[in-house]
Design an enzyme around this catalytic site. Structure first.
Site, PDB file in Angstrom:
ATOM      1  N   ASP A 115     -43.491  30.613  10.793  1.00 33.11           N
ATOM      2  CA  ASP A 115     -42.788  30.424   9.531  1.00 33.11           C
ATOM      3  C   ASP A 115     -43.310  31.374   8.451  1.00 33.11           C
ATOM      4  O   ASP A 115     -44.520  31.544   8.295  1.00 33.11           O
ATOM      5  CB  ASP A 115     -42.971  28.969   9.088  1.00 33.11           C
ATOM      6  CG  ASP A 115     -42.199  28.610   7.846  1.00 33.11           C
ATOM      7  OD1 ASP A 115     -40.964  28.545   7.929  1.00 33.11           O
ATOM      8  OD2 ASP A 115     -42.836  28.375   6.805  1.00 33.11           O
ATOM      9  N   GLU A 137     -40.447  34.624  11.694  1.00 32.91           N
ATOM     10  CA  GLU A 137     -39.461  34.343  10.660  1.00 32.91           C
ATOM     11  C   GLU A 137     -39.804  35.222   9.472  1.00 32.91           C
ATOM     12  O   GLU A 137     -40.796  34.991   8.772  1.00 32.91           O
ATOM     13  CB  GLU A 137     -39.477  32.875  10.234  1.00 32.91           C
ATOM     14  CG  GLU A 137     -38.298  32.574   9.291  1.00 32.91           C
ATOM     15  CD  GLU A 137     -38.617  31.600   8.167  1.00 32.91           C
ATOM     16  OE1 GLU A 137     -37.662  31.031   7.602  1.00 32.91           O
ATOM     17  OE2 GLU A 137     -39.796  31.418   7.843  1.00 32.91           O
TER      18      GLU A 137
END
Length: 575
Positions: A223, A284
């Site tokens: 993330d 990401e």
């Protein structure tokens, strides 16, 4: 930065060895809170996921990605983690995780878990210790604590804004009750950023990686990975930083894509390469293709999400351009291209494509906002998915898109939980509309999601029409379309293929991948099918013509009588 001793059980035996599986895999994202609830508390959990894994096996995916299931106050839907090496009790236990992993592997499905290294939870023990420690302490050095500006330190250390609106800094009250230092949070105040210049932070996250790898996971989706390292001195940046992030006058924003991130990723890659089964890292990073490709060089991560593709409207020239740019950028570093249309942060593409103008992907839709054309959106979504799954490389699916689920656009504002709703002063409704619990059965108190109707986000009554049990045996359903697409994609090896553009009139996209040809009609009128085409599957009903907003896969009954194809440089998903 310690966690309880949650020693792993022996790692499960995974799917058949394939060192390149990630180059062509179709990976299905599960948002645990909304997938399936086993204990009737209205919140999804790990045993609920395990009980529904046959759905994924029947769909034909290669792997699943689990959004966070770790202990969390749920300030940001689990992306505020209080313990990186345990399971939140509302989702189950480590034993439940091991059972899920074993069942997935028995079905031939790999499991990728979320790693959230940019920020933790304000309830993490290390941050709680930092709050009681003095300025300049080793406890505060794990985070970004700074003195404020102005004569009394009452102004934030710089002008950075949060991705959830408002300032990116919060001032603390010191142990003696006086106003104190400020700490950095690129997202919610409940998500303080870790200081990756501190070796202790790097060491602790490597311990976390080993913890889950030893349990048998097949990799990590990382993330906000491009935000780990900040520019020295944390300089001001008076420019927007939302959406795909690009340089301004040749300079990247000081909180994104700094060169120091690559040393971290190389260390992680060395760590993962020490395990068998070829475990992977997926980045990401909301970056343009050429910058995202720097993260997936041969000694760094394996994949990066293709957000430029996700953001592209249903327009032929724009789609062709981003497909070409993505393949070229990733081929230059020997990495596969990934393709994605929906996830837990953006409006579902079955609704997004129901608008003719630009859409704010993360802003959400309320009952009093302009509504998408639901029929148009689903028609285009099916066509876009058929186009996407024919492209070489790896693809990501978001739970419920195989059902054609639209965005929940009529959620009561009182039910909203996305932190951006409050932080924006109720201007931005946020991402709750794509996170509503799934409908498994047309009947029942929660459409098969739970035994209680009181789910953590309310389900629209319209979701009953999309329930999995009503679609399973309907050959024209969206679920059946996804099953056919994935089966044919595997049969013809499209993930490992090579894209070759073919001549087509304006408004159409036509290309070949191996023996399969793909024709997408992005015009408002039907067009004749190519001569000699034997249709393998179609996103919509076809006869001798392909309707507007439709995509077909076909092979030829006879050699094509067309000019030579234009071959796109690059080998897509090939190693």
């Amino acid at each position: 930065m310690t966690s309880p001793d949650n020693s792993p059980t022996p790692a499960t035996t995974g799917p058949a060895a394939d060192d390149t599986w990630w180059r062509t895999a179709v990976i299905y994202q599960i948002y645990p809170r909304s997938f399936a609830d086993s204990d009737g508390d209205g919140t999804g959990d790990l045993p609920g996921i395990t009980a529904r894994l046959d759905h994924l096996a029947d769909l034909g995916v290669d792997a699943l990605w689990l959004s966070p299931f770790y202990p969390s106050p749920q300030v940001d839907g689990g992306y505020d983690i209080a313990d990186y090496r345990d399971v939140d009790p509302r989702y189950g236990t480590l034993h439940d995780f091991d059972a899920l992993l074993a069942r997935a592997h028995a079905l031939g499905i790999r499991v990728v878990v979320d790693l959230v290294p940019n920020h933790g939870s304000a309830q993490h023990p290390s941050f709680q210790e930092a709050l009681t420690a003095p300025a300049g302490s080793s406890e505060r050095a794990l985070f970004h604590f700074r003195d404020g500006r102005g004569p009394d330190g009452s102004l934030p250390p710089n002008d950075w804004t949060s991705m959830f609106e408002g300032p990116a800094w919060t001032r603390v009250t010191e142990a003696d009750g006086s106003p104190g230092q400020w700490y950095l949070h690129l997202f919610d105040p409940g998500q303080p950023d870790w200081n990756w210049d501190n070796p202790a932070v790097r060491e602790d996250f490597e311990t976390t990686l080993r913890f889950w790898l030893d349990r048998g996971v097949d990799g990590f989706r990382v993330d906000v990975c491009d935000a780990l390292v900040k520019a020295p001195g944390l300089p001001d940046w008076p420019h927007p930083t939302h959406g795909v992030i690009e340089p301004v006058d040749g300079v990247m924003p000081p909180m994104w894509d700094q060169d120091g991130i690559h040393d971290i990723f190389r260390a992680w890659r060395r760590l993962l390469d020490g395990y068998d089964g070829h475990r992977i890292l997926c980045a990401e990073a909301w970056l343009p293709p050429e910058r995202a490709a720097r993260i997936i060089r041969a000694d760094e991560m394996h994949q990066a999400f293709n957000f430029r593709f996700l953001e592209t409207p249903w327009q032929p020239a724009a789609l062709r351009r981003v497909i070409d740019e993505s393949l070229a950028a990733n081929d230059a570093v020997g990495a596969p291209t990934t393709w994605v249309l929906s996830n837990h942060d953006v409006m579902r593409h079955a609704s997004r494509f129901g608008y003719d103008g630009p859409v704010a992907l993360e802003h959400g839709v309320g009952a009093d906002d302009p509504q998408p054309d639901r029929a148009l959106g689903l028609r285009r979504a099916r066509a876009a998915t058929a186009l996407m799954l024919a492209l070489p490389g790896s693809a990501y699916l978001y739970q419920g898109e195989e059902l054609g689920l639209p965005e929940a656009t009529d959620l009561p504002d009182t039910a909203r939980q996305d932190p951006v709703w409050e932080r924006s002063g109720h201007r931005i409704r946020g991402r709750d509309g794509c996170r509503v619990p799934l409908p498994w059965n047309a009947d029942g108190p929660a459409l098969g999601f739970s035994s209680t109707p009181d789910t953590w986000l309310p389900q629209p009554s319209s979701y009953a029409a999309y329930a999995a049990d009503t679609q399973r045996d309907d050959p024209d359903s969206t679920l059946s379309l996804y099953r056919r697409l994935l089966s044919l994609r595997r049969r013809y090896g499209l993930g490992a293929g090579e894209l070759r553009w073919l001549p087509s009139p304006p408004g159409l996209l036509r290309f070949a991948n191996g023996p399969v040809e793909i024709l997408a009609n992005l015009t408002a009128e039907s067009v004749p099918l190519p001569s000699g085409a034997r249709v393998l599957t179609a996103s919509t009903a076809v006869s001798d013509r392909l309707p507007a907003d439709g995509t077909i896969w076909f092979v030829r009954e006879e050699p094509p009588k067309v000019p030579s194809a234009a071959v796109v440089p690059g080998r897509g998903g090939r190693p």
